[in-house]
Design a protein around this motif. Structure first.
Motif, PDB file in Angstrom:
ATOM      1  N   THR A  68      42.222  24.958  69.845  1.00  0.00           N
ATOM      2  CA  THR A  68      42.055  26.188  70.621  1.00  0.00           C
ATOM      3  C   THR A  68      42.912  27.328  70.090  1.00  0.00           C
ATOM      4  O   THR A  68      42.482  28.482  70.074  1.00  0.00           O
ATOM      5  CB  THR A  68      42.397  25.926  72.109  1.00  0.00           C
ATOM      6  OG1 THR A  68      41.599  24.851  72.588  1.00  0.00           O
ATOM      7  CG2 THR A  68      42.164  27.167  72.952  1.00  0.00           C
ATOM      8  N   GLY A  69      44.128  27.021  69.668  1.00  0.00           N
ATOM      9  CA  GLY A  69      45.043  28.054  69.178  1.00  0.00           C
ATOM     10  C   GLY A  69      46.027  28.477  70.246  1.00  0.00           C
ATOM     11  O   GLY A  69      45.716  28.487  71.445  1.00  0.00           O
ATOM     12  N   GLY A  70      47.234  28.849  69.811  1.00  0.00           N
ATOM     13  CA  GLY A  70      48.285  29.200  70.751  1.00  0.00           C
ATOM     14  C   GLY A  70      48.011  30.474  71.532  1.00  0.00           C
ATOM     15  O   GLY A  70      48.387  30.584  72.698  1.00  0.00           O
ATOM     16  N   LYS A  71      47.357  31.438  70.914  1.00  0.00           N
ATOM     17  CA  LYS A  71      47.104  32.718  71.585  1.00  0.00           C
ATOM     18  C   LYS A  71      46.250  32.539  72.830  1.00  0.00           C
ATOM     19  O   LYS A  71      46.569  33.055  73.916  1.00  0.00           O
ATOM     20  CB  LYS A  71      46.422  33.680  70.612  1.00  0.00           C
ATOM     21  CG  LYS A  71      45.986  34.996  71.249  1.00  0.00           C
ATOM     22  CD  LYS A  71      45.247  35.869  70.240  1.00  0.00           C
ATOM     23  CE  LYS A  71      44.698  37.132  70.881  1.00  0.00           C
ATOM     24  NZ  LYS A  71      44.004  37.990  69.903  1.00  0.00           N
ATOM     25  N   ALA A  72      45.148  31.809  72.712  1.00  0.00           N
ATOM     26  CA  ALA A  72      44.255  31.604  73.853  1.00  0.00           C
ATOM     27  C   ALA A  72      44.943  30.814  74.952  1.00  0.00           C
ATOM     28  O   ALA A  72      44.832  31.148  76.143  1.00  0.00           O
ATOM     29  CB  ALA A  72      42.984  30.891  73.397  1.00  0.00           C
ATOM     30  N   LEU A  73      45.663  29.764  74.580  1.00  0.00           N
ATOM     31  CA  LEU A  73      46.356  28.958  75.585  1.00  0.00           C
ATOM     32  C   LEU A  73      47.448  29.762  76.270  1.00  0.00           C
ATOM     33  O   LEU A  73      47.647  29.637  77.488  1.00  0.00           O
ATOM     34  CB  LEU A  73      46.957  27.709  74.923  1.00  0.00           C
ATOM     35  CG  LEU A  73      45.968  26.645  74.449  1.00  0.00           C
ATOM     36  CD1 LEU A  73      46.714  25.479  73.820  1.00  0.00           C
ATOM     37  CD2 LEU A  73      45.100  26.157  75.603  1.00  0.00           C
ATOM     38  N   GLN A  77      45.661  36.233  65.989  1.00  0.00           N
ATOM     39  CA  GLN A  77      45.312  34.817  65.996  1.00  0.00           C
ATOM     40  C   GLN A  77      46.018  34.122  64.833  1.00  0.00           C
ATOM     41  O   GLN A  77      45.911  34.552  63.685  1.00  0.00           O
ATOM     42  CB  GLN A  77      43.799  34.638  65.867  1.00  0.00           C
ATOM     43  CG  GLN A  77      43.336  33.197  65.857  1.00  0.00           C
ATOM     44  CD  GLN A  77      43.676  32.469  67.144  1.00  0.00           C
ATOM     45  OE1 GLN A  77      44.710  31.801  67.238  1.00  0.00           O
ATOM     46  NE2 GLN A  77      42.815  32.604  68.142  1.00  0.00           N
ATOM     47  N   THR A  78      46.754  33.055  65.143  1.00  0.00           N
ATOM     48  CA  THR A  78      47.526  32.374  64.095  1.00  0.00           C
ATOM     49  C   THR A  78      47.118  30.918  63.926  1.00  0.00           C
ATOM     50  O   THR A  78      47.809  30.174  63.227  1.00  0.00           O
ATOM     51  CB  THR A  78      49.029  32.434  64.425  1.00  0.00           C
ATOM     52  OG1 THR A  78      49.266  31.769  65.684  1.00  0.00           O
ATOM     53  CG2 THR A  78      49.517  33.867  64.505  1.00  0.00           C
ATOM     54  N   LYS A  79      46.036  30.503  64.545  1.00  0.00           N
ATOM     55  CA  LYS A  79      45.642  29.101  64.515  1.00  0.00           C
ATOM     56  C   LYS A  79      45.458  28.579  63.103  1.00  0.00           C
ATOM     57  O   LYS A  79      44.636  29.071  62.340  1.00  0.00           O
ATOM     58  CB  LYS A  79      44.341  28.908  65.324  1.00  0.00           C
ATOM     59  CG  LYS A  79      43.870  27.463  65.399  1.00  0.00           C
ATOM     60  CD  LYS A  79      42.646  27.324  66.265  1.00  0.00           C
ATOM     61  CE  LYS A  79      41.451  28.033  65.655  1.00  0.00           C
ATOM     62  NZ  LYS A  79      40.207  27.760  66.420  1.00  0.00           N
ATOM     63  N   GLN A  80      46.284  27.601  62.743  1.00  0.00           N
ATOM     64  CA  GLN A  80      46.201  26.916  61.457  1.00  0.00           C
ATOM     65  C   GLN A  80      46.336  27.854  60.255  1.00  0.00           C
ATOM     66  O   GLN A  80      45.823  27.575  59.168  1.00  0.00           O
ATOM     67  CB  GLN A  80      44.902  26.112  61.372  1.00  0.00           C
ATOM     68  CG  GLN A  80      44.814  25.006  62.397  1.00  0.00           C
ATOM     69  CD  GLN A  80      43.579  24.143  62.237  1.00  0.00           C
ATOM     70  OE1 GLN A  80      42.775  24.348  61.334  1.00  0.00           O
ATOM     71  NE2 GLN A  80      43.422  23.165  63.116  1.00  0.00           N
TER      72      GLN A  80
END
Length: 325
Positions: free
Chosen positions: A205-210, A318-321
């Protein structure tokens, strides 16, 4: 940590914050009501709560020693800081551990200046607001849960005008009412579902959304606490607030790590942690000043701040992965 599993691994590491909360609540429940720890040393009246404070200091001391003696510096940081020999030593240690199953400081305020200049400025401002909002709300409310529970029990609403016993009266501390420790233990344990959720969902999901979603749900749960009429309702909503807000804290750990390059990462997290401590103090002061005169103001203020933090978090990149620079 490998890029594809970095979110889950940091989230798993953050669960030990929850474990510490559970141990502290359980230890208070076990130690403070006991009378066997009550004795006098001259003018010092040593009661069980003092023993609890002493026991709570042990993990800090042991952790400091363990970090100093056994925790190596990040080899990536050492390589970028030009300390190749030290980095090779850490790589060798990592290799040996896997087979078995001095940082260069920035002078003065230079890291802070770099954080709020150029392309990092907007994300730093947004992260500052998020840290302030969640720290003010979480720590301000957490410390006053026992008082709010007492008011619900006496008056049917956490902000009811009830006449609770004055703390200035010469009242005996014993026998201790253990309900508050049970409630604290339950609230601390309610973090577990949130921690498990972040471990499973952070990388997909990614940290931003959570971060954003958990702050928005936390805001709603606090607003509903203001409207509860029974102690059971208050306890349930407090557990919801605790379990959801821990997702935001775990997401902050991940997002804060991924938003900054190696040479600024530690300084940035240290700075924002300091901002959070100031916000936590302010939250407790505001609650302490207004809980008797107008309890609704700090409760609704916390809800508004968490809502603000959730909306501002949407402005973060967005920084996911992503690859760390």
């Amino acid at each position: 940590m490998p890029r594809l599993r970095r979110g889950a691994m940091i989230s798993a590491l953050a669960t030990f914050w929850m474990a510490g909360n559970i141990v502290a609540a359980g230890l208070a429940w076990l130690v403070i009501p006991r009378t066997w720890a009550h004795f006098s040393l001259g003018t010092l009246d040593f009661q069980s709560w003092r023993l609890f404070v002493v026991l709570c200091s042990v993990p800090s001391l042991t952790s400091a020693l363990l970090f100093k003696l056994f925790m190596p510096e990040s080899p990536k940081f050492l390589m970028e800081a030009g300390q190749e020999k030290e980095a090779i030593s850490v790589f060798r240690l990592m290799f040996e551990l896997n087979i078995k199953g001095k940082r260069k400081a920035f002078p003065g305020l230079m890291p802070i200046t770099q954080m709020f200049n150029g392309p990092l400025k907007s994300r730093s401002i947004a992260l500052l607001i998020v840290f302030y909002c969640i720290s003010f709300g979480y720590y301000g409310l957490w410390m006053w849960f026992p008082e709010l529970f007492a008011r619900v029990e006496e008056g049917g609403s956490p902000c009811a005008n009830v006449s609770l016993p004055s703390p200035l009266l010469n009242q005996s501390c014993y026998p201790v009412k253990t309900a508050v420790y049970m409630e604290g233990f339950v609230i601390a344990a309610s973090n577990l579902p949130g921690n498990i959720f972040t471990i499973l969902m952070m990388d997909s999901t990614g940290g931003k959304a959570l971060l954003s979603c958990s702050l928005l749900v936390s805001s709603l749960s606090v607003f509903l606490i203001y409207a509860v009429q029974t102690k059971a309702q208050s306890l349930v909503l407090s557990c919801v607030f605790s379990g959801v807000s821990v997702i935001a804290w775990n997401a902050l750990d991940v997002v804060g790590t991924e938003l900054y390059p190696t040479q600024l990462r530690s300084s940035a997290l240290g700075f924002f942690t300091g901002v959070g401590r100031v916000a936590a103090i302010m939250g407790n002061v505001v609650f302490g000043k207004l809980v008797d005169t107008n309890c609704s103001i700090p409760v609704l203020l916390v809800s508004a701040l968490l809502l603000t933090g959730g909306l501002v978090a949407l402005l973060l990149p967005q920084t996911k992965q992503t690859e760390l620079s």
